[in-house]
Design a protein around this motif. Sequence first.
Motif, PDB file in Angstrom:
ATOM      1  N   GLU A 239       0.832  -1.199   0.000  1.00 23.44           N
ATOM      2  CA  GLU A 239       0.000   0.000   0.000  1.00 23.44           C
ATOM      3  C   GLU A 239       0.869   1.254   0.000  1.00 23.44           C
ATOM      4  O   GLU A 239       1.997   1.259   0.513  1.00 23.44           O
ATOM      5  N   TRP A 240       0.331   2.324  -0.573  1.00 24.56           N
ATOM      6  CA  TRP A 240       1.032   3.607  -0.621  1.00 24.56           C
ATOM      7  C   TRP A 240       0.875   4.320   0.717  1.00 24.56           C
ATOM      8  O   TRP A 240      -0.225   4.433   1.246  1.00 24.56           O
ATOM      9  N   VAL A 241       1.990   4.797   1.245  1.00 24.88           N
ATOM     10  CA  VAL A 241       2.007   5.484   2.532  1.00 24.88           C
ATOM     11  C   VAL A 241       2.490   6.908   2.300  1.00 24.88           C
ATOM     12  O   VAL A 241       3.575   7.114   1.743  1.00 24.88           O
ATOM     13  N   ALA A 242       1.703   7.863   2.689  1.00 22.16           N
ATOM     14  CA  ALA A 242       2.097   9.265   2.555  1.00 22.16           C
ATOM     15  C   ALA A 242       3.140   9.627   3.607  1.00 22.16           C
ATOM     16  O   ALA A 242       3.285   8.953   4.628  1.00 22.16           O
ATOM     17  N   ALA A 243       3.854  10.702   3.348  1.00 21.88           N
ATOM     18  CA  ALA A 243       4.902  11.139   4.273  1.00 21.88           C
ATOM     19  C   ALA A 243       4.286  11.592   5.591  1.00 21.88           C
ATOM     20  O   ALA A 243       3.308  12.347   5.610  1.00 21.88           O
ATOM     21  N   GLY A 244       4.855  11.124   6.698  1.00 23.10           N
ATOM     22  CA  GLY A 244       4.411  11.542   8.024  1.00 23.10           C
ATOM     23  C   GLY A 244       3.186  10.828   8.544  1.00 23.10           C
ATOM     24  O   GLY A 244       2.732  11.145   9.643  1.00 23.10           O
ATOM     25  N   VAL A 245       2.641   9.865   7.803  1.00 19.68           N
ATOM     26  CA  VAL A 245       1.454   9.134   8.254  1.00 19.68           C
ATOM     27  C   VAL A 245       1.903   7.912   9.052  1.00 19.68           C
ATOM     28  O   VAL A 245       2.749   7.144   8.591  1.00 19.68           O
ATOM     29  N   PRO A 246       1.370   7.693  10.273  1.00 20.09           N
ATOM     30  CA  PRO A 246       1.811   6.545  11.078  1.00 20.09           C
ATOM     31  C   PRO A 246       1.482   5.222  10.396  1.00 20.09           C
ATOM     32  O   PRO A 246       0.394   5.044   9.843  1.00 20.09           O
ATOM     33  N   VAL A 247       2.441   4.317  10.462  1.00 18.20           N
ATOM     34  CA  VAL A 247       2.262   2.952   9.956  1.00 18.20           C
ATOM     35  C   VAL A 247       2.047   1.985  11.117  1.00 18.20           C
ATOM     36  O   VAL A 247       1.352   0.986  10.977  1.00 18.20           O
ATOM     37  N   ALA A 248       2.634   2.276  12.269  1.00 19.76           N
ATOM     38  CA  ALA A 248       2.494   1.410  13.442  1.00 19.76           C
ATOM     39  C   ALA A 248       2.549   2.276  14.690  1.00 19.76           C
ATOM     40  O   ALA A 248       3.114   3.375  14.683  1.00 19.76           O
ATOM     41  N   SER A 249       1.943   1.774  15.760  1.00 16.83           N
ATOM     42  CA  SER A 249       1.995   2.441  17.062  1.00 16.83           C
ATOM     43  C   SER A 249       2.769   1.557  18.029  1.00 16.83           C
ATOM     44  O   SER A 249       2.572   0.333  18.067  1.00 16.83           O
ATOM     45  N   LEU A 250       3.639   2.195  18.789  1.00 21.62           N
ATOM     46  CA  LEU A 250       4.513   1.486  19.731  1.00 21.62           C
ATOM     47  C   LEU A 250       4.197   1.951  21.141  1.00 21.62           C
ATOM     48  O   LEU A 250       4.086   3.159  21.397  1.00 21.62           O
ATOM     49  N   LEU A 251       4.067   1.000  22.058  1.00 28.12           N
ATOM     50  CA  LEU A 251       3.893   1.310  23.478  1.00 28.12           C
ATOM     51  C   LEU A 251       5.201   0.970  24.189  1.00 28.12           C
ATOM     52  O   LEU A 251       5.461  -0.190  24.502  1.00 28.12           O
ATOM     53  N   PRO A 252       6.065   1.966  24.425  1.00 31.14           N
ATOM     54  CA  PRO A 252       7.328   1.684  25.108  1.00 31.14           C
ATOM     55  C   PRO A 252       7.092   1.276  26.557  1.00 31.14           C
ATOM     56  O   PRO A 252       6.107   1.670  27.189  1.00 31.14           O
ATOM     57  N   ASP A 253       8.030   0.492  27.077  1.00 29.82           N
ATOM     58  CA  ASP A 253       7.909   0.051  28.467  1.00 29.82           C
ATOM     59  C   ASP A 253       7.958   1.224  29.429  1.00 29.82           C
ATOM     60  O   ASP A 253       7.223   1.256  30.425  1.00 29.82           O
TER      61      ASP A 253
END
Length: 343
Positions: A239-253
């Motif tokens: 899929e095409w991803v625009a600049a600055g658009v989140p692809v994944a979310s991370l929950l740091p410890d």
Amino acid sequence: MVARQHLPEAQPGAIGRRGENLPPPRCLNCLLPALTLFLCGCTDGAPSSYQGYIEGEFLYLSAPQAGYLKSLDALRGSRVAPGQAVFALAGDPDAESLDEAQARADAARERLANLAAPRRQPEIAALEANLRAAQASLSLAQNRLGRQQSLAERHFVSPASLDEARSQRDQLQGQVEAAQQQLATYRAALGRSAEVRAAEADLLAARAQAAQMRWRLDSKTVRAPAAGEISETYYRVGEWVAAGVPVASLLPDQRRRLRFYVPETALARLQPGMAIEAGCDGCVQPIRGTIDFIAPQAEYTPPVIYSRGSREKLVFRVEAVPLPEQAARLRPGLPIDVRIAGR
């Protein structure tokens, strides 16, 4: 004939179903003092625990460049280490631009080396041989000019022959001087100092452009900034991803926090740095942490004046950071009961 039932005599202090006075129950008279003492004890003493929940501060990972999603290296729900690749966008055409910029940098480096370095030794030896040949020819021309001058004084040669010999001597003298200058130039660095500085500037510009292209290409591979868990992914490969658009979310410890609310009456006893303990449904051992934030204002303010009853409705948000070894097991949204350690 049905006998008529007699109702009890009316007693003051109670009202029956039809408005008649009924005696108050004896059990209620006994419970009122106990209930009053219980309520007084609850309102005067501070609560032993406060309600709260686990809060997660998510990081939304995105790339500064646009492109097709090439790979999704960390799936939803998986744990990642610092620096581990999470996803990557297709490198075209930035990869080709990097190759072009690198080639320009290499060419600039070669031009600078050619200007800064002296000629090779065989070339210098050839110039030295040319200089010796020119000097030998000059010496021969000078001897010939001397003989022609001697003969001209005795009128054995014409003035034209003397002029020709003198002209040949001057021509060979110029060739010797030119050979000397060329040899000096070849022995030193080829080119002037300004040309060398211009070549150095071209090399720096080419290297900066190559570094910029390399950053553009490297930024298409996004890595985890900290250890944690991939909470969600929003695109699929291709899929095409625009600049600055989140692809994944991370929950740091280290971004999992304990958030709870305390009444206005207990706020004065809390301060940052105090240790807390929290319990939850199914927790084998208490969750320990340290208070690092107390909200400067109330979360809920009734639209009335601050009477004693309305002040009891004020609650303040308090946040604590859990121990690092316990943070990875905390799930956002989990209800907890928090108490101040040592109380």
